[in-house]
Motif scaffolding. Structure first.
Motif, PDB file in Angstrom:
ATOM      1  N   ARG A  70       0.849  -1.200   0.000  1.00 48.43           N
ATOM      2  CA  ARG A  70       0.000   0.000   0.000  1.00 48.43           C
ATOM      3  C   ARG A  70       0.878   1.240   0.000  1.00 48.43           C
ATOM      4  NH1 ARG A  70      -5.495  -0.527   1.062  1.00 48.43           N
ATOM      5  NH2 ARG A  70      -5.468   1.435  -0.097  1.00 48.43           N
ATOM      6  N   THR A  71       0.334   2.317  -0.579  1.00 46.52           N
ATOM      7  CA  THR A  71       1.066   3.585  -0.651  1.00 46.52           C
ATOM      8  C   THR A  71       1.128   4.266   0.716  1.00 46.52           C
ATOM      9  OG1 THR A  71       0.272   3.803  -2.910  1.00 46.52           O
ATOM     10  CG2 THR A  71       1.217   5.769  -1.905  1.00 46.52           C
ATOM     11  N   HIS A  72       0.047   4.212   1.459  1.00 48.51           N
ATOM     12  CA  HIS A  72       0.013   4.859   2.771  1.00 48.51           C
ATOM     13  C   HIS A  72      -0.505   3.870   3.796  1.00 48.51           C
ATOM     14  CE1 HIS A  72       0.840   8.700   0.886  1.00 48.51           C
ATOM     15  NE2 HIS A  72      -0.175   8.526   0.062  1.00 48.51           N
ATOM     16  N   ALA A  73       0.301   2.904   4.135  1.00 46.14           N
ATOM     17  CA  ALA A  73      -0.121   1.869   5.081  1.00 46.14           C
ATOM     18  C   ALA A  73       0.176   2.307   6.509  1.00 46.14           C
ATOM     19  CB  ALA A  73       0.609   0.565   4.785  1.00 46.14           C
ATOM     20  N   GLY A  74      -0.540   1.692   7.438  1.00 45.83           N
ATOM     21  CA  GLY A  74      -0.187   1.837   8.848  1.00 45.83           C
ATOM     22  C   GLY A  74       0.775   0.739   9.241  1.00 45.83           C
ATOM     23  N   GLY A  75       0.915   0.512  10.548  1.00 47.00           N
ATOM     24  CA  GLY A  75       1.748  -0.590  11.009  1.00 47.00           C
ATOM     25  C   GLY A  75       1.156  -1.934  10.605  1.00 47.00           C
ATOM     26  N   ARG A  76       1.945  -2.966  10.759  1.00 48.55           N
ATOM     27  CA  ARG A  76       1.502  -4.316  10.358  1.00 48.55           C
ATOM     28  C   ARG A  76       1.751  -5.282  11.515  1.00 48.55           C
ATOM     29  NH1 ARG A  76      -1.651  -4.002   5.783  1.00 48.55           N
ATOM     30  NH2 ARG A  76      -0.584  -2.925   4.073  1.00 48.55           N
ATOM     31  N   ASN A  77       0.841  -6.249  11.667  1.00 50.63           N
ATOM     32  CA  ASN A  77       0.951  -7.245  12.727  1.00 50.63           C
ATOM     33  C   ASN A  77       1.497  -8.561  12.186  1.00 50.63           C
ATOM     34  OD1 ASN A  77      -0.249  -5.625  14.751  1.00 50.63           O
ATOM     35  ND2 ASN A  77      -2.271  -6.097  13.903  1.00 50.63           N
ATOM     36  N   LEU A  78       2.552  -9.036  12.815  1.00 42.90           N
ATOM     37  CA  LEU A  78       3.062 -10.376  12.543  1.00 42.90           C
ATOM     38  C   LEU A  78       2.758 -11.263  13.746  1.00 42.90           C
ATOM     39  CD1 LEU A  78       6.658  -9.598  11.160  1.00 42.90           C
ATOM     40  CD2 LEU A  78       4.505  -9.734   9.881  1.00 42.90           C
ATOM     41  N   MET A  79       2.380 -12.501  13.474  1.00 46.20           N
ATOM     42  CA  MET A  79       2.299 -13.526  14.515  1.00 46.20           C
ATOM     43  C   MET A  79       3.510 -14.440  14.331  1.00 46.20           C
ATOM     44  SD  MET A  79       0.629 -15.214  16.921  1.00 46.20           S
ATOM     45  CE  MET A  79      -1.158 -14.997  16.866  1.00 46.20           C
ATOM     46  N   LEU A  80       4.310 -14.535  15.369  1.00 47.44           N
ATOM     47  CA  LEU A  80       5.501 -15.381  15.331  1.00 47.44           C
ATOM     48  C   LEU A  80       5.235 -16.625  16.165  1.00 47.44           C
ATOM     49  CD1 LEU A  80       8.215 -12.615  16.008  1.00 47.44           C
ATOM     50  CD2 LEU A  80       7.289 -13.354  13.802  1.00 47.44           C
ATOM     51  N   THR A  81       5.531 -17.792  15.603  1.00 45.36           N
ATOM     52  CA  THR A  81       5.321 -19.054  16.308  1.00 45.36           C
ATOM     53  C   THR A  81       6.581 -19.899  16.151  1.00 45.36           C
ATOM     54  OG1 THR A  81       2.937 -19.029  15.810  1.00 45.36           O
ATOM     55  CG2 THR A  81       3.895 -21.153  16.429  1.00 45.36           C
ATOM     56  N   ALA A  82       7.181 -20.258  17.265  1.00 46.19           N
ATOM     57  CA  ALA A  82       8.325 -21.177  17.224  1.00 46.19           C
ATOM     58  C   ALA A  82       7.941 -22.476  17.910  1.00 46.19           C
ATOM     59  CB  ALA A  82       9.550 -20.573  17.911  1.00 46.19           C
ATOM     60  N   PHE A  83       8.437 -23.565  17.342  1.00 51.51           N
ATOM     61  CA  PHE A  83       8.197 -24.867  17.963  1.00 51.51           C
ATOM     62  C   PHE A  83       9.341 -25.778  17.586  1.00 51.51           C
ATOM     63  CE2 PHE A  83       6.594 -26.815  13.981  1.00 51.51           C
ATOM     64  CZ  PHE A  83       6.195 -25.696  13.284  1.00 51.51           C
ATOM     65  N   GLY A  84       9.603 -26.771  18.442  1.00 54.03           N
ATOM     66  CA  GLY A  84      10.700 -27.680  18.140  1.00 54.03           C
ATOM     67  C   GLY A  84      11.228 -28.329  19.396  1.00 54.03           C
ATOM     68  N   GLU A  85      12.420 -28.878  19.247  1.00 55.74           N
ATOM     69  CA  GLU A  85      13.070 -29.594  20.339  1.00 55.74           C
ATOM     70  C   GLU A  85      14.088 -28.717  21.020  1.00 55.74           C
ATOM     71  OE1 GLU A  85      13.303 -34.387  19.432  1.00 55.74           O
ATOM     72  OE2 GLU A  85      14.991 -33.110  18.938  1.00 55.74           O
ATOM     73  N   LYS A  86      13.982 -28.654  22.326  1.00 55.21           N
ATOM     74  CA  LYS A  86      14.994 -27.934  23.083  1.00 55.21           C
ATOM     75  C   LYS A  86      16.032 -28.931  23.584  1.00 55.21           C
ATOM     76  CE  LYS A  86      13.516 -24.323  25.240  1.00 55.21           C
ATOM     77  NZ  LYS A  86      12.824 -23.406  26.169  1.00 55.21           N
ATOM     78  N   ASP A  87      17.146 -28.398  24.007  1.00 54.51           N
ATOM     79  CA  ASP A  87      18.213 -29.305  24.492  1.00 54.51           C
ATOM     80  C   ASP A  87      17.811 -29.963  25.804  1.00 54.51           C
ATOM     81  OD1 ASP A  87      20.150 -29.048  22.473  1.00 54.51           O
ATOM     82  OD2 ASP A  87      20.586 -27.022  23.184  1.00 54.51           O
TER      83      ASP A  87
END
Lengths: 143, 143, 143
Positions: free
Chosen positions: A126-143
């Motif tokens: 967009r030419t005149h956009a506002g802020g944008r929302n990201l959803m971050l999801t992490a998953f996996g094996e921890k040590d």
């Protein structure tokens, strides 16, 4: 041990174009370092902006994206009927589908397993956009 | 506790074009409500139809997708050699790769974490297609 | 029981074009057979090559991809400024973003749940590329 973490990341308003946001994402998500093997998903909750992975070094690549894609999917296309929100709106929707709404990036030994030249782009259509929302999801094996 | 659920969803034949299928997916998968944090994957097992996430409100957006993309990747392109299955077949393959064969949608607190204006589209690229098979896979943390 | 496996797969140099690599991936990852339900992610660590899922039978489909996409995103586009690495470089970056850098393929009962006609393509967009690195990540439920 498996673990899921989700967080929202609010990006500030960016001008129309392609913007490197790799550092913003890794800084918002220091817990990446705890995963031995996993996935970080980046999901954008909008339909007139997108995500992609591309070259992280030379800004001329991002300028060429802007020039070429704006000509391929032009605001001046005469047969668009969804024009109430301005001439940049319908091209933005089409660009959003040609680029990505979600990225899944492998995590290996506590780091995103990106190639040397890969970075994460916010694609603001967009030419005149506002802020944008990201959803971050992490998953996996921890040590 | 982590749990995986997979199911097939058979969609009926749709006409060529872009069709909102968000409700069909959530109705086929009520177990989404049991995940505190997770991912729903939607995978289409075809190469002449696709998926994307885009605007869920105004049908004119979906009509403009049809008009523009059919002109960008036209049946009349003279250099196609894979024409045995009809003039709509090769454009359908190319469109399938420009759009998505898989979507991964975050689940948060029992709901798909879509943005307000986001819906899931089936993109039917053939003129006379039959039904389409989706493989749905959910995984994540339950309460 | 949940399990994560990651491995690198080094592909040899391919000529510019679209190449079926389904068998290379499944041969590199025999552990797929141990997952009752899961996901195999294929991630390419480059920005001038890509991945996609498309028709696995008729080579003319892959030739038509090459013909059409090279004309849609041409080396001769006069407004590119990122030209130091040759005329094929900037088109390669744009193609990489229109195709995919990651694929997530469902695993069901020890097999990739691809449709009958679906195969995995390496999309080589450079004229004289070297080998390419894929990161393969499988995760899911084992029996």
């Amino acid at each position: 041990m498996s673990e899921w973490i989700q967080k929202k990341l609010r990006l500030p308003a960016f001008p129309s174009g392609y913007h490197l946001i790799t550092d913003r994402i890794t800084e918002a998500f220091p817990e990446i370092k705890n995963y031995r093997a996993g996935i970080l998903q980046v999901f954008i909750q909008h339909t007139s902006a997108g995500l992609t992975i591309n070259e992280n070094a030379d800004p001329s690549v991002r300028r060429d994206f802007q020039t070429f894609v704006n000509e391929l999917i032009p605001e001046s296309y005469p047969r668009f009927i969804h024009t109430d929100e301005g001439p940049d709106d319908m091209p933005a929707h089409i660009k959003a589908s040609f680029f990505d709404s979600q990225l899944q990036i492998p995590i290996q030994n506590g780091r995103l397993a990106l190639g040397t030249w890969q970075g994460i782009y916010l694609c603001e259509f967009r030419t005149h956009a506002g802020g944008r929302n990201l959803m971050l999801t992490a998953f996996g094996e921890k040590d």
